[in-house]
Write a protein that holds these residues in place. Sequence first.
Motif, PDB file in Angstrom:
ATOM      1  N   PHE A  23       0.811  -1.219   0.000  1.00  0.00           N
ATOM      2  CA  PHE A  23       0.000   0.000   0.000  1.00  0.00           C
ATOM      3  C   PHE A  23       0.847   1.273   0.000  1.00  0.00           C
ATOM      4  O   PHE A  23       0.665   2.149  -0.841  1.00  0.00           O
ATOM      5  CB  PHE A  23      -0.976   0.005   1.181  1.00  0.00           C
ATOM      6  CG  PHE A  23      -1.788   1.266   1.279  1.00  0.00           C
ATOM      7  CD1 PHE A  23      -2.841   1.495   0.411  1.00  0.00           C
ATOM      8  CD2 PHE A  23      -1.491   2.232   2.230  1.00  0.00           C
ATOM      9  CE1 PHE A  23      -3.591   2.656   0.486  1.00  0.00           C
ATOM     10  CE2 PHE A  23      -2.231   3.399   2.318  1.00  0.00           C
ATOM     11  CZ  PHE A  23      -3.283   3.609   1.440  1.00  0.00           C
ATOM     12  N   CYS A  24       1.762   1.395   0.952  1.00  0.00           N
ATOM     13  CA  CYS A  24       2.564   2.625   1.051  1.00  0.00           C
ATOM     14  C   CYS A  24       3.423   2.824  -0.191  1.00  0.00           C
ATOM     15  O   CYS A  24       3.576   3.950  -0.665  1.00  0.00           O
ATOM     16  CB  CYS A  24       3.414   2.621   2.312  1.00  0.00           C
ATOM     17  SG  CYS A  24       2.439   2.919   3.814  1.00  0.00           S
ATOM     18  N   ARG A  25       3.964   1.750  -0.751  1.00  0.00           N
ATOM     19  CA  ARG A  25       4.769   1.861  -1.976  1.00  0.00           C
ATOM     20  C   ARG A  25       3.914   2.329  -3.155  1.00  0.00           C
ATOM     21  O   ARG A  25       4.410   2.986  -4.060  1.00  0.00           O
ATOM     22  CB  ARG A  25       5.421   0.524  -2.320  1.00  0.00           C
ATOM     23  CG  ARG A  25       6.615   0.215  -1.473  1.00  0.00           C
ATOM     24  CD  ARG A  25       7.828   0.944  -1.983  1.00  0.00           C
ATOM     25  NE  ARG A  25       8.985   0.585  -1.186  1.00  0.00           N
ATOM     26  CZ  ARG A  25      10.014   1.367  -1.049  1.00  0.00           C
ATOM     27  NH1 ARG A  25      10.059   2.543  -1.628  1.00  0.00           N
ATOM     28  NH2 ARG A  25      11.033   0.993  -0.321  1.00  0.00           N
ATOM     29  N   GLU A  26       2.637   1.973  -3.149  1.00  0.00           N
ATOM     30  CA  GLU A  26       1.755   2.325  -4.266  1.00  0.00           C
ATOM     31  C   GLU A  26       1.274   3.769  -4.219  1.00  0.00           C
ATOM     32  O   GLU A  26       0.974   4.351  -5.260  1.00  0.00           O
ATOM     33  CB  GLU A  26       0.561   1.371  -4.316  1.00  0.00           C
ATOM     34  CG  GLU A  26       0.947  -0.037  -4.725  1.00  0.00           C
ATOM     35  CD  GLU A  26      -0.196  -1.023  -4.636  1.00  0.00           C
ATOM     36  OE1 GLU A  26      -1.309  -0.648  -4.196  1.00  0.00           O
ATOM     37  OE2 GLU A  26       0.023  -2.194  -4.980  1.00  0.00           O
ATOM     38  N   ILE A  27       1.178   4.364  -3.035  1.00  0.00           N
ATOM     39  CA  ILE A  27       0.627   5.727  -2.958  1.00  0.00           C
ATOM     40  C   ILE A  27       1.659   6.795  -2.629  1.00  0.00           C
ATOM     41  O   ILE A  27       1.411   7.968  -2.859  1.00  0.00           O
ATOM     42  CB  ILE A  27      -0.543   5.823  -1.950  1.00  0.00           C
ATOM     43  CG1 ILE A  27      -0.056   5.643  -0.517  1.00  0.00           C
ATOM     44  CG2 ILE A  27      -1.664   4.858  -2.308  1.00  0.00           C
ATOM     45  CD1 ILE A  27      -0.990   6.224   0.514  1.00  0.00           C
ATOM     46  N   LEU A  28       2.807   6.399  -2.080  1.00  0.00           N
ATOM     47  CA  LEU A  28       3.800   7.378  -1.633  1.00  0.00           C
ATOM     48  C   LEU A  28       4.950   7.482  -2.628  1.00  0.00           C
ATOM     49  O   LEU A  28       5.454   6.468  -3.111  1.00  0.00           O
ATOM     50  CB  LEU A  28       4.362   6.992  -0.262  1.00  0.00           C
ATOM     51  CG  LEU A  28       3.360   6.855   0.876  1.00  0.00           C
ATOM     52  CD1 LEU A  28       4.036   6.312   2.126  1.00  0.00           C
ATOM     53  CD2 LEU A  28       2.671   8.179   1.161  1.00  0.00           C
ATOM     54  N   GLY A  29       5.373   8.711  -2.903  1.00  0.00           N
ATOM     55  CA  GLY A  29       6.555   8.927  -3.725  1.00  0.00           C
ATOM     56  C   GLY A  29       7.806   8.535  -2.955  1.00  0.00           C
ATOM     57  O   GLY A  29       7.771   8.292  -1.741  1.00  0.00           O
ATOM     58  N   GLU A  30       8.934   8.496  -3.668  1.00  0.00           N
ATOM     59  CA  GLU A  30      10.185   8.034  -3.083  1.00  0.00           C
ATOM     60  C   GLU A  30      10.611   8.812  -1.839  1.00  0.00           C
ATOM     61  O   GLU A  30      10.920   8.231  -0.805  1.00  0.00           O
ATOM     62  CB  GLU A  30      11.293   8.146  -4.136  1.00  0.00           C
ATOM     63  CG  GLU A  30      12.055   6.866  -4.351  1.00  0.00           C
ATOM     64  CD  GLU A  30      13.045   7.022  -5.479  1.00  0.00           C
ATOM     65  OE1 GLU A  30      14.179   7.471  -5.187  1.00  0.00           O
ATOM     66  OE2 GLU A  30      12.684   6.705  -6.612  1.00  0.00           O
ATOM     67  N   GLN A  31      10.642  10.137  -1.952  1.00  0.00           N
ATOM     68  CA  GLN A  31      11.075  10.959  -0.817  1.00  0.00           C
ATOM     69  C   GLN A  31      10.068  10.902   0.325  1.00  0.00           C
ATOM     70  O   GLN A  31      10.433  10.857   1.500  1.00  0.00           O
ATOM     71  CB  GLN A  31      11.270  12.414  -1.253  1.00  0.00           C
ATOM     72  CG  GLN A  31      12.421  12.613  -2.219  1.00  0.00           C
ATOM     73  CD  GLN A  31      12.504  14.052  -2.653  1.00  0.00           C
ATOM     74  OE1 GLN A  31      12.830  14.919  -1.830  1.00  0.00           O
ATOM     75  NE2 GLN A  31      12.197  14.323  -3.909  1.00  0.00           N
ATOM     76  N   GLU A  32       8.799  10.906  -0.036  1.00  0.00           N
ATOM     77  CA  GLU A  32       7.716  10.834   0.951  1.00  0.00           C
ATOM     78  C   GLU A  32       7.804   9.517   1.723  1.00  0.00           C
ATOM     79  O   GLU A  32       7.699   9.492   2.952  1.00  0.00           O
ATOM     80  CB  GLU A  32       6.403  10.946   0.181  1.00  0.00           C
ATOM     81  CG  GLU A  32       5.165  11.091   0.975  1.00  0.00           C
ATOM     82  CD  GLU A  32       3.967  11.257   0.058  1.00  0.00           C
ATOM     83  OE1 GLU A  32       3.051  11.992   0.453  1.00  0.00           O
ATOM     84  OE2 GLU A  32       3.920  10.656  -1.047  1.00  0.00           O
ATOM     85  N   PHE A  33       8.020   8.423   0.986  1.00  0.00           N
ATOM     86  CA  PHE A  33       8.151   7.102   1.595  1.00  0.00           C
ATOM     87  C   PHE A  33       9.315   7.112   2.581  1.00  0.00           C
ATOM     88  O   PHE A  33       9.175   6.651   3.725  1.00  0.00           O
ATOM     89  CB  PHE A  33       8.376   6.040   0.510  1.00  0.00           C
ATOM     90  CG  PHE A  33       8.391   4.635   1.026  1.00  0.00           C
ATOM     91  CD1 PHE A  33       7.234   3.872   1.040  1.00  0.00           C
ATOM     92  CD2 PHE A  33       9.565   4.059   1.501  1.00  0.00           C
ATOM     93  CE1 PHE A  33       7.242   2.561   1.518  1.00  0.00           C
ATOM     94  CE2 PHE A  33       9.587   2.757   1.979  1.00  0.00           C
ATOM     95  CZ  PHE A  33       8.425   2.013   1.982  1.00  0.00           C
ATOM     96  N   ALA A  34      10.468   7.659   2.162  1.00  0.00           N
ATOM     97  CA  ALA A  34      11.652   7.682   3.025  1.00  0.00           C
ATOM     98  C   ALA A  34      11.399   8.509   4.289  1.00  0.00           C
ATOM     99  O   ALA A  34      11.791   8.089   5.396  1.00  0.00           O
ATOM    100  CB  ALA A  34      12.851   8.230   2.254  1.00  0.00           C
ATOM    101  N   GLN A  35      10.746   9.672   4.143  1.00  0.00           N
ATOM    102  CA  GLN A  35      10.465  10.494   5.330  1.00  0.00           C
ATOM    103  C   GLN A  35       9.549   9.765   6.297  1.00  0.00           C
ATOM    104  O   GLN A  35       9.791   9.765   7.509  1.00  0.00           O
ATOM    105  CB  GLN A  35       9.841  11.836   4.923  1.00  0.00           C
ATOM    106  CG  GLN A  35      10.847  12.868   4.493  1.00  0.00           C
ATOM    107  CD  GLN A  35      10.246  14.269   4.370  1.00  0.00           C
ATOM    108  OE1 GLN A  35       9.063  14.496   4.621  1.00  0.00           O
ATOM    109  NE2 GLN A  35      11.081  15.215   3.973  1.00  0.00           N
ATOM    110  N   LEU A  36       8.505   9.141   5.772  1.00  0.00           N
ATOM    111  CA  LEU A  36       7.560   8.449   6.647  1.00  0.00           C
ATOM    112  C   LEU A  36       8.151   7.168   7.223  1.00  0.00           C
ATOM    113  O   LEU A  36       7.874   6.808   8.367  1.00  0.00           O
ATOM    114  CB  LEU A  36       6.249   8.176   5.907  1.00  0.00           C
ATOM    115  CG  LEU A  36       5.426   9.435   5.627  1.00  0.00           C
ATOM    116  CD1 LEU A  36       4.285   9.138   4.670  1.00  0.00           C
ATOM    117  CD2 LEU A  36       4.904  10.035   6.917  1.00  0.00           C
TER     118      LEU A  36
END
Length: 121
Positions: A23-36
């Motif tokens: 889920f998170c990989r599908e909705i979050l961009g690369e930088q957003e994913f890393a921050q979260l």
Amino acid sequence: MLAVGIDLCEIDRIQRSMRNPRFCREILGEQEFAQLQGRGFPAQSVAASFSAKEAFAKAMGTGLCGFSLREVELLRQRNGAPYLHLTGRAAALAAGWEFSVSISHTGSTAAAVVAGERKEA
């Protein structure tokens, strides 16, 4: 020209979706994913990111068509202030616009407001 979009998201709904490891990989961009990821993926923050994507789409008047959710990232400056980072088709759609974003959440709901202003050419 001004444009505004607002969205509310139930945190429980996002928390249930996060049970799917993709889920998170599908909705979050690369930088957003890393921050979260660095913050342990708090469900209220993932919900705020989702709300910001929806609010951006509403401000642009497109709905979630014409760009990927991953192309609209809700990032945070060092002081915690949120901002939108756009890539790909979302960036092309928003060419000539500047955006501000505000997010908030309670125990059950996350909210985002995106305000856009068309820059003079």
